[in-house]
Each structure stands twice: as C-alpha cells, then as structure tokens.
Design an enzyme around this catalytic site. Structure first.
Site, short mmCIF file in Angstrom:
data_model
loop_
_atom_site.label_atom_id
_atom_site.label_comp_id
_atom_site.label_asym_id
_atom_site.label_seq_id
_atom_site.Cartn_x
_atom_site.Cartn_y
_atom_site.Cartn_z
N MET A 1 0.87 -1.18 0.00
CA MET A 1 0.00 0.00 0.00
C MET A 1 0.90 1.24 0.00
O MET A 1 1.84 1.24 0.79
CB MET A 1 -0.84 -0.04 1.28
CG MET A 1 -2.18 0.62 1.19
SD MET A 1 -2.08 2.40 1.56
CE MET A 1 -1.12 2.45 3.06
N PRO A 2 0.69 2.22 -0.82
CA PRO A 2 -0.32 2.35 -1.87
C PRO A 2 -0.08 1.43 -3.08
O PRO A 2 1.04 0.97 -3.31
CB PRO A 2 -0.19 3.82 -2.30
CG PRO A 2 0.55 4.50 -1.21
CD PRO A 2 1.45 3.47 -0.64
N TYR A 3 -1.17 1.26 -3.82
CA TYR A 3 -1.17 0.50 -5.06
C TYR A 3 -1.40 1.47 -6.21
O TYR A 3 -2.41 2.17 -6.23
CB TYR A 3 -2.27 -0.56 -5.05
CG TYR A 3 -2.15 -1.48 -3.88
CD1 TYR A 3 -1.24 -2.53 -3.90
CD2 TYR A 3 -2.89 -1.29 -2.72
CE1 TYR A 3 -1.08 -3.37 -2.80
CE2 TYR A 3 -2.74 -2.12 -1.62
CZ TYR A 3 -1.83 -3.15 -1.66
OH TYR A 3 -1.66 -3.97 -0.58
#
Lengths: 61, 61, 61, 61, 61, 61
Positions: free
Chosen positions: A1-3
């Site tokens: 995360m983040p993607y």
C-alpha cells in the site's frame, strides 16, 4: 500500500518502464510517507483497437 | 471524462468494436451532457479461461 | 456480460443516471448482440478532490 | 453479484485456475449468502515486466 | 500478491466481511500456493443507485 | 493518457494529495514523454474495514 496502476498505450521500452516505476514509486513515497517497499506499481498496456476518444478507436485514425 | 470501460468476452470483430465505442459515446453524451471529445472508452477482452460463473470457468463448459 | 463501468464526476441527478444506464445498455446490446438482461452497468463517481489533470486536482481550480 | 477479481502473476496451470474459481466462489457463497450462480470471478494475469514493488519490476530481479 | 477485489452490494455486516476475507484468503492460498501474508483482499461496496442490470438501476425496482 | 490510479488508505490531507498528484504527474511525464496536460490521476481511498492482508481486515488489528 499504496497501489498504483498506470494505464497507457503499448509501445514503451523496457527501459522506459523501469524508469517509470522507479520515479513513480519515489514520488508516492515522498508525498505520502509510505515506505518504498510497500509501494506496488502495475502497468496496464492499451491497444489502439481498444481505446477510443470522441467515439473513435485510436486505430481508426 | 467520463471514462467508460466495457469488459466482454473476446471475439467481437473490429467493425463491432467501432460501432460499440461510437454508440456508447453517443449514449453517454446524450444523457450526461459531457462533450463527446471528452468521453473515453476502453475495451477489455475476457478469455474464457479467466472468467467464471457459478464456480466454473467458461472454458470448462 | 458485458460489464460496463462509467466513471464520472459526481453531481448527476438520479434521472440522468437512469437515462444513462438505459441508453448505454441499449447501445451495447445493439452493437454486440448481447442480450439486455446480461448487460451490467456500474457507475463510479469521482470527487473533484480525487481527480487530477495536468498535475492539478480539479478542486484546486 | 458479487463480482470477484483475482489479480496474480501469470504461470498458474488450468487446473489451478479451475480449483481457484471453484473454492473462491464457495467461500463467497458461504460468507455472503449470495447464490453461487450469481457469483462471477475474473482472473487477471500479471506479467513480471508490468509489476513492481519497491520501485523495481519483478523482471529486474 | 495475489490481489483480490470483491465488489458487492452494500449492507453486509462487519462480521460477514471478516468471514469473507478470511475464507477467500484461505481459498486463494490453498489453490495458488501463495503464502497467506502476501494475499490482499479489497472490498468494494455497490450502491443500488449505481448498479444496473438490463438497463435498470436496482434502486428503481 | 496515461491514466494513473493511486489506491491508498484514507487519511491523507488535501495538501498531501495535491503534492501526490503533482509529483506523480511529473514522474510519468519525464519517463514516458507524455505531455502533462494529457496525464490523468485518480485517487481511490481505502477504508480499513474494506482492506485485508493475511485474511484479516486492517480494522481488526
């Protein structure tokens, strides 16, 4: 995360893709404070036959 | 904007895809008032080996 | 199948959304020959704080 | 409904994919009470050239 | 990796969602051999005003 | 084009999001040669109740 998903026309070289994921990861890291090893980037390539603007496929132009 | 994605089984002809993006763009334009040159359509094709209903891939049928 | 996703700025009325899904379904039906009862439409609404062009969120304008 | 998308590296066998959609459908059915014939599963395969963690494509490793 | 997205109508309880992600992760683990700690599940909830079948929003029924 | 989607946990400030879309757009521009005014960035926020790793929602921790 983040993607992060980057959707773009096919045709970029492997070198461009390496630079892209490197720089985008750096940009996300600096601005969200997420650790780099948690940042995932997906590249999705678009074919001109499958991408239309103004009702016309790019392959028609 | 708007961005429209149409996910469907592979196998439609180029003529069908041209008609599809043309008509879908027209439909979105008429109902949302977005200008046609701002409407983007993506086509995503599904392989029967990668699409399942009721727990079975379509390629199994 | 097909599955259609329409991503657009929030703010359209319920009437516009009803017309949108009706017309888009009709357009997909006519051009792909998929039966209407198999056509699915998803609406995804974008917030101006979460949508950027040219490096600027629309909420900044 | 529900619609399930499984994104994973390419390379699984057809047998693995058959088992995957079968078991995932069963898991969704048991926990959401959705009827199995309404549950849809899509498989999306990732190429190592299009998937990066920590700023590096998996194909670079 | 794998990344699983479950898109479904809103309204499930927190208990159902806990069971859902647990069972789906188990199903993916058993059939793909991916380690459980690498399996990610996203839930996306659909509003009946934003989901249409056969040209009609579910909120119209 | 390109279209970039950044999916991350909710909670970033508006300032962080402004910086994020600015820097990501710059990174994509430099590495793909796409003009900045054609680069689109979407932010999607994840709720901890809808995001699981290792079979557990983040809200359970």
């Amino acid at each position: 995360m983040p993607y992060v998903t980057v959707k773009m026309l096919e045709g970029r070289t492997d070198e461009q893709k390496k630079a892209l994921v490197d720089k985008v990861t750096q940009a996300v890291h600096e601005t969200t404070a997420a650790p780099k090893e948690k940042i995932v980037v997906f590249i999705e390539e678009l074919n001109k036959k499958h991408y239309a603007i103004d009702g016309k496929l790019l392959s028609e132009e």
